[in-house]
Design a protein around this motif. Structure first.
Motif, short mmCIF file in Angstrom:
data_model
loop_
_atom_site.label_atom_id
_atom_site.label_comp_id
_atom_site.label_asym_id
_atom_site.label_seq_id
_atom_site.Cartn_x
_atom_site.Cartn_y
_atom_site.Cartn_z
N MET A 1 18.02 27.61 61.89
CA MET A 1 18.38 28.43 60.74
C MET A 1 19.77 28.06 60.22
SD MET A 1 18.67 32.58 60.42
CE MET A 1 20.17 32.62 61.39
N ILE A 2 20.71 27.84 61.12
CA ILE A 2 22.07 27.47 60.73
C ILE A 2 22.06 26.13 60.01
CG2 ILE A 2 24.34 26.78 61.63
CD1 ILE A 2 23.90 28.97 63.82
N GLU A 3 21.33 25.17 60.54
CA GLU A 3 21.24 23.86 59.89
C GLU A 3 20.58 23.98 58.51
OE1 GLU A 3 22.34 20.65 60.76
OE2 GLU A 3 23.54 21.93 62.06
N SER A 4 19.55 24.77 58.43
CA SER A 4 18.87 24.97 57.16
C SER A 4 19.82 25.59 56.14
CB SER A 4 17.65 25.86 57.34
OG SER A 4 17.05 26.16 56.09
N ALA A 5 20.55 26.60 56.55
CA ALA A 5 21.50 27.25 55.65
C ALA A 5 22.58 26.28 55.19
CB ALA A 5 22.12 28.47 56.33
N LYS A 6 23.01 25.43 56.10
CA LYS A 6 24.06 24.47 55.77
C LYS A 6 23.60 23.48 54.69
CE LYS A 6 26.02 22.55 59.33
NZ LYS A 6 26.40 21.62 60.43
N TYR A 7 22.35 23.04 54.78
CA TYR A 7 21.87 21.99 53.88
C TYR A 7 21.07 22.50 52.68
CZ TYR A 7 23.51 18.81 57.44
OH TYR A 7 24.32 18.14 58.32
N SER B 1 17.62 29.87 50.50
CA SER B 1 16.47 28.96 50.37
C SER B 1 15.27 29.52 51.14
CB SER B 1 16.82 27.57 50.92
OG SER B 1 16.89 27.58 52.33
N GLU B 2 14.09 29.13 50.72
CA GLU B 2 12.87 29.59 51.39
C GLU B 2 12.86 29.17 52.85
OE1 GLU B 2 9.10 28.88 49.49
OE2 GLU B 2 10.00 29.09 47.51
N GLU B 3 13.33 27.97 53.12
CA GLU B 3 13.35 27.47 54.50
C GLU B 3 14.25 28.32 55.39
OE1 GLU B 3 14.84 23.57 56.99
OE2 GLU B 3 14.30 23.30 54.90
N THR B 4 15.45 28.65 54.89
CA THR B 4 16.39 29.45 55.68
C THR B 4 15.86 30.86 55.89
OG1 THR B 4 18.25 28.17 54.81
CG2 THR B 4 18.77 30.28 55.80
N ILE B 5 15.28 31.43 54.85
CA ILE B 5 14.72 32.78 54.97
C ILE B 5 13.57 32.80 55.97
CG2 ILE B 5 13.44 34.58 53.71
CD1 ILE B 5 15.26 33.86 51.28
N LYS B 6 12.72 31.76 55.93
CA LYS B 6 11.61 31.67 56.90
C LYS B 6 12.14 31.55 58.32
CE LYS B 6 7.30 30.81 58.21
NZ LYS B 6 6.98 31.71 59.28
N CYS B 7 13.18 30.75 58.52
CA CYS B 7 13.79 30.64 59.85
C CYS B 7 14.34 31.99 60.31
CB CYS B 7 14.91 29.61 59.85
SG CYS B 7 14.37 27.90 59.73
N SER B 8 14.97 32.70 59.39
CA SER B 8 15.52 34.01 59.72
C SER B 8 14.42 34.99 60.12
CB SER B 8 16.30 34.56 58.51
OG SER B 8 16.77 35.86 58.77
N GLN B 9 13.32 34.97 59.40
CA GLN B 9 12.18 35.84 59.73
C GLN B 9 11.58 35.47 61.08
OE1 GLN B 9 9.88 35.12 56.19
NE2 GLN B 9 10.77 36.87 55.10
N ASP B 10 11.44 34.18 61.33
CA ASP B 10 10.91 33.73 62.62
C ASP B 10 11.86 34.12 63.77
OD1 ASP B 10 8.74 32.66 61.31
OD2 ASP B 10 9.46 30.59 61.41
#
Length: 65
Positions: free
Chosen positions: A21-27, A32-41
Motif C-alpha cells: 500500500m505504501i509503495e502504491s501510494a508513493k507511485y 488511486s484505485e490501486e492504493t484504495i484497494k490495498c487499504s481495503q485489503d
C-alpha cells in the motif's frame, strides 16, 4: 497449522500488504484505485487478525476454567 503459525502468517500478510500500500501510494497517489484497494485489503487482514486474537483469548479463558 498450529496457533502460533497462523498468528505469524496473518502478521506477515499484514506487513506485506502494508508495504504494498505504501509503495502504491508513493507511485500512484493516495487516492488511486490501486492504493484504495490495498487499504481495503489491509483492513480485511487486520480485522481477521483481531477476530483471531479475540477467539484465541476466549479459548484461553475457557481452557483455564
Amino acid at each position: 497449522m498450529n496457533v502460533d503459525e497462523l498468528d505469524f502468517l496473518l502478521l506477515n500478510c499484514i506487513d506485506r500488504m502494508k508495504r504494498k500500500m505504501i509503495e502504491s501510494a508513493k507511485y500512484t497517489g493516495l487516492k488511486s484505485e490501486e492504493t484504495i484497494k490495498c487499504s481495503q485489503d489491509l483492513d480485511i487482514l487486520i480485522n481477521q487478525h483481531m477476530k483471531y486474537l479475540s477467539q484465541k483469548d476466549i479459548n484461553s479463558l475457557i481452557n483455564a476454567s
